[in-house]
Design a protein around this motif. Structure first.
Motif, PDB file in Angstrom:
ATOM      1  N   LYS A 187     -14.440  25.972  19.624  1.00  0.00           N
ATOM      2  CA  LYS A 187     -13.378  24.969  19.514  1.00  0.00           C
ATOM      3  C   LYS A 187     -12.030  25.568  19.945  1.00  0.00           C
ATOM      4  CE  LYS A 187     -15.906  21.725  17.430  1.00  0.00           C
ATOM      5  NZ  LYS A 187     -16.176  20.387  17.999  1.00  0.00           N
ATOM      6  N   GLN A 188     -11.766  26.806  19.534  1.00  0.00           N
ATOM      7  CA  GLN A 188     -10.491  27.424  19.880  1.00  0.00           C
ATOM      8  C   GLN A 188     -10.391  27.672  21.380  1.00  0.00           C
ATOM      9  OE1 GLN A 188     -10.999  30.714  17.267  1.00  0.00           O
ATOM     10  NE2 GLN A 188      -9.997  29.710  15.535  1.00  0.00           N
TER      11      GLN A 188
ATOM     12  N   GLY B 254      -8.370  33.423  13.875  1.00  0.00           N
ATOM     13  CA  GLY B 254      -7.785  32.104  14.020  1.00  0.00           C
ATOM     14  C   GLY B 254      -7.326  31.744  15.406  1.00  0.00           C
ATOM     15  N   LEU B 255      -6.124  31.160  15.474  1.00  0.00           N
ATOM     16  CA  LEU B 255      -5.637  30.610  16.725  1.00  0.00           C
ATOM     17  C   LEU B 255      -5.236  31.681  17.727  1.00  0.00           C
ATOM     18  CD1 LEU B 255      -3.546  27.590  15.421  1.00  0.00           C
ATOM     19  CD2 LEU B 255      -5.759  27.540  16.548  1.00  0.00           C
TER      20      LEU B 255
ATOM     21  N   ASP C 266      -9.522  24.429  22.968  1.00  0.00           N
ATOM     22  CA  ASP C 266      -8.091  24.188  22.818  1.00  0.00           C
ATOM     23  C   ASP C 266      -7.303  24.962  23.873  1.00  0.00           C
ATOM     24  OD1 ASP C 266      -8.476  22.527  20.656  1.00  0.00           O
ATOM     25  OD2 ASP C 266      -8.198  24.106  19.172  1.00  0.00           O
TER      26      ASP C 266
ATOM     27  N   THR D 111       1.557  30.792  15.805  1.00  0.00           N
ATOM     28  CA  THR D 111       1.073  29.419  15.697  1.00  0.00           C
ATOM     29  C   THR D 111       2.232  28.431  15.756  1.00  0.00           C
ATOM     30  OG1 THR D 111      -0.812  30.136  14.379  1.00  0.00           O
ATOM     31  CG2 THR D 111      -0.231  27.812  14.267  1.00  0.00           C
TER      32      THR D 111
ATOM     33  N   GLU E 113     -11.502  17.508  13.045  1.00  0.00           N
ATOM     34  CA  GLU E 113     -11.256  17.407  14.478  1.00  0.00           C
ATOM     35  C   GLU E 113     -10.990  15.964  14.868  1.00  0.00           C
ATOM     36  OE1 GLU E 113     -13.274  19.389  18.311  1.00  0.00           O
ATOM     37  OE2 GLU E 113     -14.575  17.956  17.277  1.00  0.00           O
TER      38      GLU E 113
ATOM     39  N   ARG F  80     -14.952  29.433  17.190  1.00  0.00           N
ATOM     40  CA  ARG F  80     -14.425  30.128  18.375  1.00  0.00           C
ATOM     41  C   ARG F  80     -14.582  29.267  19.633  1.00  0.00           C
ATOM     42  NH1 ARG F  80     -18.054  34.803  18.402  1.00  0.00           N
ATOM     43  NH2 ARG F  80     -19.355  33.367  17.249  1.00  0.00           N
TER      44      ARG F  80
ATOM     45  N   TYR G 199     -13.331  22.013   8.802  1.00  0.00           N
ATOM     46  CA  TYR G 199     -12.644  21.843  10.088  1.00  0.00           C
ATOM     47  C   TYR G 199     -12.590  20.353  10.378  1.00  0.00           C
ATOM     48  CZ  TYR G 199     -11.376  22.522  15.008  1.00  0.00           C
ATOM     49  OH  TYR G 199     -10.732  22.511  16.216  1.00  0.00           O
TER      50      TYR G 199
ATOM     51  N   ARG H 222      -7.132  33.439  19.293  1.00  0.00           N
ATOM     52  CA  ARG H 222      -8.088  33.353  20.406  1.00  0.00           C
ATOM     53  C   ARG H 222      -7.630  32.346  21.468  1.00  0.00           C
ATOM     54  NH1 ARG H 222     -11.846  33.312  15.862  1.00  0.00           N
ATOM     55  NH2 ARG H 222     -12.828  35.355  15.682  1.00  0.00           N
ATOM     56  N   ARG H 223      -6.813  31.420  21.061  1.00  0.00           N
ATOM     57  CA  ARG H 223      -6.321  30.408  21.992  1.00  0.00           C
ATOM     58  C   ARG H 223      -5.392  31.009  23.047  1.00  0.00           C
ATOM     59  NH1 ARG H 223      -4.618  24.606  19.455  1.00  0.00           N
ATOM     60  NH2 ARG H 223      -3.938  23.516  21.332  1.00  0.00           N
TER      61      ARG H 223
ATOM     62  N   GLU I  38      -8.281  18.136  19.247  1.00  0.00           N
ATOM     63  CA  GLU I  38      -7.376  18.994  18.492  1.00  0.00           C
ATOM     64  C   GLU I  38      -7.864  18.987  17.051  1.00  0.00           C
ATOM     65  OE1 GLU I  38      -4.213  21.723  18.436  1.00  0.00           O
ATOM     66  OE2 GLU I  38      -5.182  20.698  20.104  1.00  0.00           O
TER      67      GLU I  38
END
Length: 837
Positions: free
Chosen positions: A460-461, A385-386, A464, A515, A108, A458, A106, A388-389, A24
């Motif tokens: 990393k997302q 951003g998020l 997630d 988010t 992590e 991207r 970033y 894409r999650r 995360e």
């Protein structure tokens, strides 16, 4: 954390929540609002400290901004912008910050399966160079739930890395951009192989399975290939197949089958990709049938995926129904392109449900066009951003079990694999792709090792999102569908503009603070799973790969929900005396060194070597394995005998392969024989040792090499007449050198030349006159006249006395030359008839 320097923090703290065995992260942005003000700053992030002093160490990356088109198929600068994406390892170096250059990091956190659960805190400090007072300080809190996510994700992934399965053209892109070559053709493939493995491992560390396993391509170590196949993190892999040359992969396919057939439960990971985005017509169906007919004899009951997209709206014209019917009975993995859900959501959803009920799988192919959040990999502002999650939340709602994606490192000029481009600088040139195929960046251009590949934000997302999919799967399994469905509905919504359909190719996540809603929903699931005291219920450990002297063993067990765990088992030395087959190698020439290699168990057993020439021992039993070749060994057969002595008096003896010693290089003689005349064959005979030496030939006319005359024989041509010919021969033995000799000279006999004789009648006398030119001019020329094939005269003229067909035979002679004979043209002789009265 968002921060204007000179302003207060919008928030001085930030919190994240994660399970054990989960990634995360969060971003830290800093920018200067005042023009002309410059800072050199660095970011420090402390360890996370938790219960009982437990520590979790974060990883920090600095994000690079990538320049990209803002629109689709836009060839202008309109809409172009910079987007934070590449995550470069950050070592705390100072960076320039001003009103133009903002900075973003970033941060992590990666927990282990055995991390201590509870609350953790870390400090984030922004430091200006030369100052002892931090510019800004904030905190990050992390709550680690008391349960672990599975080692392998529940959602299958199949992302392009080498793309040989589907025959794409950018197979070598990551290698070109890293400054190396294709591992299948490189003269020294070591670096290329390392890059390919690093590429695959980076994806796998983020839960993404590449199409092709690295050792399946570079073919270095079958044991390593097996380790990847059995790794629980690997959720899929393609079996090598190219529809243009399917036979070229038969050996590789058989190698995969030989490994997997030992453990049939691994068959579910393997798939074939014989066709890509076909049109729904009989031609494509026939092509797929051809592939199946080739595959099934080698691989019974294969998993086959054929991604498709239905774009037309008229029935019978490439609709969803057409594709489903074409693939029914051919492919067992239904894999629509994202936009296909938009074309006919109701039909596709029903088809997907039926497909799964009949034992098939349903995957999703995000790609091709920017349809909201189902296409997550564009690096422009379409899905920041998020957002894409959300893909994996939508996939779970749609009943999708896997995500297939076409490429992860498209670093080349579009349509070629010879003109590599720099993704750090040239993103704006990739108008047709706009970053959607670049989840990994090359490291070499940053001065890093070529195998230190750079992950994208991207990627990393997406990872997630895979973990969110795990949360949903576990929650439904442990807490039931009734628990999960309201949470999904709080995240996703059907469009109010077109009730009952999916707009922009996906169930949309709710507008507003998505988010915040994501954090709240994940917290509700995590708290509930922790309260249920959920943990793995696993079966017995089963050995899949036994340990050996160079590999650890691998054991697997299956846990609830179908997840698997793995553990390594060390190699335990036994004391049974074993000796591998000795291998004799080396330079098989006089003065060369031979070596005898073998391995023995236990490693400290006594080993002795003895060399034999034929059946005669030429050394005593020695601990050294090498032998220097002597003159007496030339032409002889050498073999190494190995003795091993273990504990309790155990003894083993084995013989190596045989090596024939090459005779020393010697060139005894060279002669040329044959009649030296034009058209007659000359032969060069070289006498040399050893018989298997490499020999080259070159004929010369005087001192000039004759083009193409590179054989032991030569037939002189007219240009050689009157000239000396000589043959040059070189004899070579690797490691000993080259000896060159020239033959005796032979002179090619000169030749006479004659023009074509021409005869004509003298108008005054009626006599026939022969005209010819001869070289050399002093040659003797004789003439013979024939009338109707009868000799009627000699000399250069002939006075006919009767009618008939006349021709002249001309012969030229000269001492030392071959004579030349030619016939003139024919002429009809007519004698006037005189009638007297």
């Amino acid at each position: 954390m968002y921060n204007y320097l000179g302003w207060a923090f919008s928030s001085s703290s930030y919190s994240i929540q994660l399970a054990r065995n989960e990634r995360e992260g969060l971003q830290a942005f800093v920018w200067e609002k005042t023009d002309g003000v410059t800072h050199n700053v660095r970011l420090e992030v402390s360890d996370f400290t938790g219960p009982g002093g437990a520590k979790l160490t974060p990883t920090v990356y600095r994000e690079a901004y990538m320049l990209a088109q803002g629109g689709w198929f836009s060839a202008t600068d309109a809409g172009m912008g910079y987007f934070a994406d590449a995550l470069i390892p950050y070592d705390g170096e100072y960076q320039t910050l001003d009103a133009v250059n903002s900075l973003v990091w970033y941060i992590e956190l990666l927990t282990a399966k055995d991390s201590v659960p509870g609350d953790y805190t870390a400090t984030v400090t922004l430091i200006e160079e030369g100052s002892t007072t931090p510019l800004r300080t904030g905190t990050i809190s992390a709550h680690v739930w008391d349960f672990a996510l599975p080692e392998g994700h529940y959602a299958t992934t199949a992302f392009g890395n080498f793309n040989e399965a589907s025959g794409y053209w950018m197979t070598d892109s990551i290698l070109y951009a890293s400054g190396t070559e294709n591992p299948l053709s490189a003269e020294d493939p070591t670096e290329a192989k390392a890059i390919i493995k690093a590429w695959y491992d980076l994806l796998l560390d983020h839960g993404v399975s590449g199409y092709e396993l690295p050792y399946g391509l570079i073919d270095d170590d079958p044991r390593a290939l097996a380790e990847y196949i059995y790794d629980p993190r690997v959720t899929s892999f393609s079996i090598p197949y190219n529809k243009h040359q399917p036979w070229a992969h038969a050996t590789e396919t058989q190698a995969y089958y030989d490994i997997i057939s030992q453990h049939p439960d691994m068959f579910d990971k393997a798939f074939f990709y014989p066709e890509d985005e076909p049109a729904a017509n009989a031609q494509y169906a026939a092509w797929i049938d051809d592939a199946i007919s080739y595959i099934t004899p080698m691989w019974p009951d294969p998993h086959i995926v054929v991604p498709f997209g239905a774009w037309a709206t008229e029935p019978g014209d490439n609709t969803v129904e057409d594709y489903v019917e074409m693939l029914r009975g051919r492919a067992d993995i239904l894999c629509p392109i994202a936009g296909t859900w938009q074309v006919d959501y109701a039909t596709l959803s029903a088809a997907a449900a039926e497909w799964k009920q009949n034992g098939g799988k349903v995957w999703l192919y995000p790609g091709g066009f920017p349809y909201a959040s189902l296409d997550v990999f564009f690096w422009n502002g379409i899905n920041p951003g998020l957002d894409r999650r959300a893909l994996l939340w939508q996939a779970y709602k749609l009943g999708v079990e896997g995500i297939l994606y076409w490429q992860t490192a498209d670093w080349e000029a579009y349509g070629t694999d010879a003109n590599a481009w720099d993704p750090w600088l040239e993103g704006q040139n990739q108008v047709q792709l706009n970053g959607n195929a670049q989840l990994v960046y090359p490291a070499a251009s940053l001065g890093l090792d070529s195998t230190d590949l750079i992950a994208s934000l991207r990627l990393k997302q997406f990872t997630d999102g895979l973990e969110d999919y795990d949360y949903l799967t576990l929650a439904e399994d442990i807490l039931g569908e009734a628990f999960v469905e309201p949470l999904l509905n709080s995240m996703l919504v059907m469009s109010d503009d077109n009730p009952g359909s999916i707009v922009n190719a996906g169930i949309q996540y709710r507008p507003g603070n998505w988010t915040g809603q994501l954090d709240a929903t994940r917290k509700a699931i995590g708290d509930a799973l922790e309260a249920a005291q959920w943990d793995y219920t696993c079966g017995e450990w089963t050995e899949y790969l036994a340990p050996d002297a160079t590999h650890e063993g691998l054991e697997l067990r299956t846990c609830n929900g179908g997840a698997q765990e793995s553990r390594r088992t060390p190699y335990v030395q036994d004391f049974t005396l074993r000796l591998t087959q000795p291998a004799a190698t080396g330079q098989t020439t006089v003065g060369g060194t031979l070596d005898c290699t073998t391995t023995v168990n236990p490693p400290d057993a006594e080993v002795y070597y003895q060399w034999f020439r034929g059946s005669k021992a030429v050394t005593a039993k020695e601990t050294t394995s090498t032998y220097t070749v002597k003159a007496a060994d030339a032409g002889q057969d050498m073999v190494c005998k190995v003795y091993a002595y273990g504990y309790d008096g155990a003894e083993l003896v084995k013989y190596s392969n045989h090596l024939v010693i090459t005779q020393p290089l010697a060139f005894t003689s060279l002669t040329v024989t044959g009649t030296p005349k034009v058209g007659s064959t000359l032969t060069g005979t070289a006498v040399y040792t050893p018989a298997d030496a490499t020999v080259t030939y070159q004929w010369y006319r005087e001192t000039s090499a004759i083009g193409g005359a590179k054989a032991a024989t030569y037939v002189p041509v007219a240009a050689d007449a009157g000239h000396d010919l000589v043959l040059k021969v070189s004899v070579t033995v690797t490691g000993e050198g080259t000896i060159t000799k020239y033959s005796n000279h032979v002179q090619v006999a000169p030749i006479l030349t004659m023009t074509q004789p021409v005869i004509a009648a003298d108008p005054a006398t009626g006599a026939l006159v022969a005209t010819v030119a001869v070289t050399p001019a002093d040659a003797t020329v004789t003439y013979q006249w024939f009338l109707d094939a009868k000799l009627v005269g000699t000399g250069s003229q002939y006075q006919p006395t009767q009618a008939g067909d006349a021709v002249c035979k001309v012969t030229a002679t000269k001492a030392g030359y071959d004579p030349v004979v030619k016939y003139s043209n024919h002429i009809a002789v007519l004698i006037p008839v005189v009638i007297r009265y």
